[in-house]
Design an enzyme around this catalytic site. Sequence first.
Site, PDB file in Angstrom:
ATOM      1  N   ASP A  93       0.813  -1.108   0.032  1.00  0.00           N
ATOM      2  CA  ASP A  93      -0.048   0.023  -0.087  1.00  0.00           C
ATOM      3  C   ASP A  93       0.894   1.337   0.107  1.00  0.00           C
ATOM      4  O   ASP A  93       1.789   1.212   0.404  1.00  0.00           O
ATOM      5  CB  ASP A  93      -0.988  -0.115   1.367  1.00  0.00           C
ATOM      6  CG  ASP A  93      -2.105  -0.902   1.269  1.00  0.00           C
ATOM      7  OD1 ASP A  93      -2.182  -1.629   0.223  1.00  0.00           O
ATOM      8  OD2 ASP A  93      -3.042  -0.824   2.150  1.00  0.00           O
ATOM      9  N   ASP A 122      -6.975  -5.667   7.833  1.00  0.00           N
ATOM     10  CA  ASP A 122      -5.419  -5.636   7.498  1.00  0.00           C
ATOM     11  C   ASP A 122      -4.623  -5.748   8.341  1.00  0.00           C
ATOM     12  O   ASP A 122      -4.756  -5.290   9.639  1.00  0.00           O
ATOM     13  CB  ASP A 122      -5.392  -4.156   6.622  1.00  0.00           C
ATOM     14  CG  ASP A 122      -5.744  -3.956   5.230  1.00  0.00           C
ATOM     15  OD1 ASP A 122      -6.210  -5.102   4.570  1.00  0.00           O
ATOM     16  OD2 ASP A 122      -6.264  -2.828   4.833  1.00  0.00           O
TER      17      ASP A 122
END
Length: 161
Positions: A93, A122
């Site tokens: 990310d 996550d």
Amino acid sequence: MSLVDLESSSVDTPADVLVVREFLAALARTDVDTAAAYLHSEIAWHNVSLPILRGYPLVTRVLRQLARPGLRFDVIMHHAAGEYGMVLTERTDLLGVGPLNAEFWVCGTFELRDGKIAVWRDYFSIRDVVRGILVGAARAVTGRRGGRGTGYLSEVTALRD
């Protein structure tokens, strides 16, 4: 454009994996309305070690705040696998604000119900996030923005090519 769009498997990709890929791609495009369409009304979003956000109104409100001008999100999907309503992702990310980009590894677990994301969890290393922020700050000071053309994200892309 997010690489999540470009790395879709060509055959035998379960529908749930496609939902997760499209959800993350919409977030990377800051298309919160499209991303929100993939969320179950009882969504629970958990960034492990942070409080769980519960319910469609709260999660979509936070996603809209994260899509404000000056903030950025991008994702490179390294692996995604799913069956029986569960999708596991391994990805990088990128979070950005102003000249700062922080890149870090994330493992995500998505639980789908009725074809929509009901749980989004996550996992990431705080050490990797801090490292990403420090590297991003150094790049900002030296005038290198990081992101897709430099740093970890470009190294990962080069490994795939």
